[in-house]
Design a protein around this motif. Sequence first.
Motif, short mmCIF file in Angstrom:
data_model
loop_
_atom_site.label_atom_id
_atom_site.label_comp_id
_atom_site.label_asym_id
_atom_site.label_seq_id
_atom_site.Cartn_x
_atom_site.Cartn_y
_atom_site.Cartn_z
N TYR A 141 50.90 -14.79 -22.24
CA TYR A 141 49.74 -14.55 -21.38
C TYR A 141 48.62 -13.81 -22.12
CZ TYR A 141 46.70 -12.83 -17.71
OH TYR A 141 45.59 -12.54 -16.96
N TYR A 142 48.95 -12.70 -22.79
CA TYR A 142 47.89 -11.92 -23.46
C TYR A 142 47.34 -12.64 -24.70
CZ TYR A 142 48.71 -7.91 -20.48
OH TYR A 142 48.78 -7.08 -19.40
N ASN A 143 48.25 -13.31 -25.41
CA ASN A 143 47.80 -13.95 -26.65
C ASN A 143 47.01 -15.24 -26.39
OD1 ASN A 143 48.35 -13.63 -29.76
ND2 ASN A 143 48.54 -15.81 -29.36
N PHE A 144 47.39 -15.94 -25.31
CA PHE A 144 46.75 -17.23 -25.03
C PHE A 144 46.17 -17.35 -23.61
CE2 PHE A 144 50.01 -18.69 -28.31
CZ PHE A 144 49.08 -18.88 -29.32
N GLY A 145 47.06 -17.22 -22.61
CA GLY A 145 46.68 -17.54 -21.23
C GLY A 145 45.43 -16.81 -20.76
N ALA A 146 45.44 -15.50 -20.85
CA ALA A 146 44.31 -14.71 -20.35
C ALA A 146 43.05 -14.97 -21.16
CB ALA A 146 44.67 -13.23 -20.39
N LEU A 147 43.24 -15.49 -22.38
CA LEU A 147 42.08 -15.78 -23.23
C LEU A 147 41.60 -17.22 -23.05
CD1 LEU A 147 43.28 -13.80 -26.36
CD2 LEU A 147 41.14 -13.34 -25.15
N ASN A 148 42.09 -17.83 -21.97
CA ASN A 148 41.56 -19.14 -21.59
C ASN A 148 42.00 -20.29 -22.51
OD1 ASN A 148 40.04 -20.55 -19.66
ND2 ASN A 148 38.22 -20.55 -20.99
N PHE A 149 43.15 -20.09 -23.18
CA PHE A 149 43.69 -21.21 -23.97
C PHE A 149 44.42 -22.14 -23.00
CE2 PHE A 149 43.16 -18.29 -27.47
CZ PHE A 149 43.12 -19.06 -28.62
N HIS A 173 46.36 -13.39 -33.25
CA HIS A 173 45.04 -12.78 -33.45
C HIS A 173 44.98 -11.45 -32.70
CE1 HIS A 173 43.46 -15.36 -29.80
NE2 HIS A 173 44.61 -14.81 -29.57
N THR A 174 43.90 -10.70 -32.89
CA THR A 174 43.80 -9.40 -32.22
C THR A 174 43.06 -9.50 -30.89
OG1 THR A 174 41.97 -8.99 -33.74
CG2 THR A 174 44.03 -7.83 -34.19
N SER A 175 42.64 -10.73 -30.51
CA SER A 175 41.89 -10.89 -29.25
C SER A 175 42.65 -10.41 -28.01
CB SER A 175 41.44 -12.34 -29.09
OG SER A 175 40.66 -12.73 -30.20
N PRO A 176 44.00 -10.47 -27.97
CA PRO A 176 44.69 -9.95 -26.77
C PRO A 176 44.37 -8.49 -26.47
CG PRO A 176 46.29 -10.62 -28.48
CD PRO A 176 44.96 -11.16 -28.86
N VAL A 177 43.95 -7.74 -27.48
CA VAL A 177 43.60 -6.33 -27.22
C VAL A 177 42.41 -6.25 -26.24
CG1 VAL A 177 43.05 -4.07 -28.25
CG2 VAL A 177 44.45 -5.71 -29.53
N ALA A 288 32.64 -15.34 -33.30
CA ALA A 288 32.06 -14.46 -32.29
C ALA A 288 31.56 -15.28 -31.11
CB ALA A 288 30.90 -13.67 -32.90
N GLY A 289 31.06 -14.60 -30.11
CA GLY A 289 30.47 -15.31 -28.97
C GLY A 289 30.33 -14.40 -27.77
N MET A 290 29.82 -14.98 -26.68
CA MET A 290 29.69 -14.25 -25.43
C MET A 290 30.99 -14.46 -24.64
SD MET A 290 26.80 -12.98 -25.95
CE MET A 290 26.53 -12.09 -24.42
N ILE A 291 31.56 -13.39 -24.16
CA ILE A 291 32.86 -13.47 -23.48
C ILE A 291 32.77 -14.45 -22.30
CG2 ILE A 291 34.65 -12.19 -22.20
CD1 ILE A 291 33.92 -9.74 -23.93
N ASP A 292 33.71 -15.38 -22.27
CA ASP A 292 33.72 -16.45 -21.26
C ASP A 292 33.95 -15.88 -19.85
OD1 ASP A 292 34.39 -19.76 -21.57
OD2 ASP A 292 34.89 -18.77 -19.65
N PRO A 293 33.20 -16.36 -18.87
CA PRO A 293 33.39 -15.88 -17.49
C PRO A 293 34.85 -16.00 -17.02
CG PRO A 293 31.46 -17.33 -17.60
CD PRO A 293 32.09 -17.34 -18.96
N GLU A 294 35.55 -17.00 -17.50
CA GLU A 294 36.97 -17.16 -17.13
C GLU A 294 37.79 -15.94 -17.56
OE1 GLU A 294 38.58 -19.38 -15.25
OE2 GLU A 294 36.54 -20.11 -14.86
N VAL A 295 37.48 -15.42 -18.74
CA VAL A 295 38.19 -14.24 -19.25
C VAL A 295 37.91 -13.03 -18.35
CG1 VAL A 295 38.40 -12.65 -21.23
CG2 VAL A 295 38.20 -15.11 -21.64
#
Length: 342
Positions: A141-149, A173-177, A288-295
Amino acid sequence: MKKYQEDLEKARKEVFEELAKVDKIKNLEELKIKYLGRKGIITSFLKNLKEVPTESRPTLGKLANQVKDQVEAIFKKRIKELKIREPSEEKRIELLDYTLPGRRGWQGKLHPITQISEKIIGIFYGMGFEVAKGPDVETDYYNFGALNFPKDHPARDMQDTFYIHDDLLLRTHTSPVQIRVMEKRRPPLKIIAPGRCYRHEAINARSYCTFHQVEGFYVDTDVTFADLKGVLSAFVWELFGKEIAVRFRGSFFPFTEPSAEMDIACVNCKGKGCGLCKYRGWLEILGAGMIDPEVFKNVGYDPEVYTGYAFGMGVERITMLKYGIDDIRLFYENDLRFLRQF
Ligand code: DAH
């Protein structure tokens, strides 16, 4: 005559054997008295000459004197040697060469990856970011799901991810943080998150099964892409120098919209084109980018209220570009000849 000669030979052998064992001047002097003193063993052979038959006296006398001279010579030599090894206090001071350069103690250093991570963190810290950390072992969930994978995203593939079991994995990746921090706190948030990542990839000069990333994100009520460009440009100029040109290229990540990759002018050819940049003149250094509304929805933030940017960079890659290192495996071999250069 035979007996005299044999005893003399035996005594000579004995001196040499005992001499070999002695390594202190004091003991050597005692030994010298034992053999060459007035009542010494070797000396006594000369004294005993009067007891041997007259006709053998010249031969044996010559022999005894020879042995005595030889033993004396060897004592002299040993004493001299030991005096050099065991100089007196004054001699020792005299022997000191004050012009010799001092011996430098060996000082341990931080690994180049730690050094550059700390440097990157320091630059963002100076721009108001705070440091956060997350676990190396993550849930799907933290590594993929919540990050909209999406569920069938190729990054989830066994090829790329080390799975512990269905739901548990080593973070890729460190994005789950981002998710972990946003779940616990409310904006404004300005976070930098360094850490180790893992990928089930073939090991070669460019990629390794473990590496480091620094993640960053900023969430507030009106964060724009211009803010992102400003912060990342300032970062690159601080790390690589003011003169370096930068550009942003459109890209795709599931957790940002729009997404971009940032390039810097090739550190080797300054944009002219060379082997390092594959004649493109540019090197990619981060996503980089603008955080997705889904996130935002996944962490309970209202995407109508909040905006934010995020970025992530590979520390090995940046270190390699900064120092002109051409093989990522060098960071993990712990060869001191490599490490001592940093
Ligand atoms: N997580 C991405 C990777 O591992 C890097 C990245 C890209 C991080 C874009 C971000 C981002 O925060 O906005 O390749």
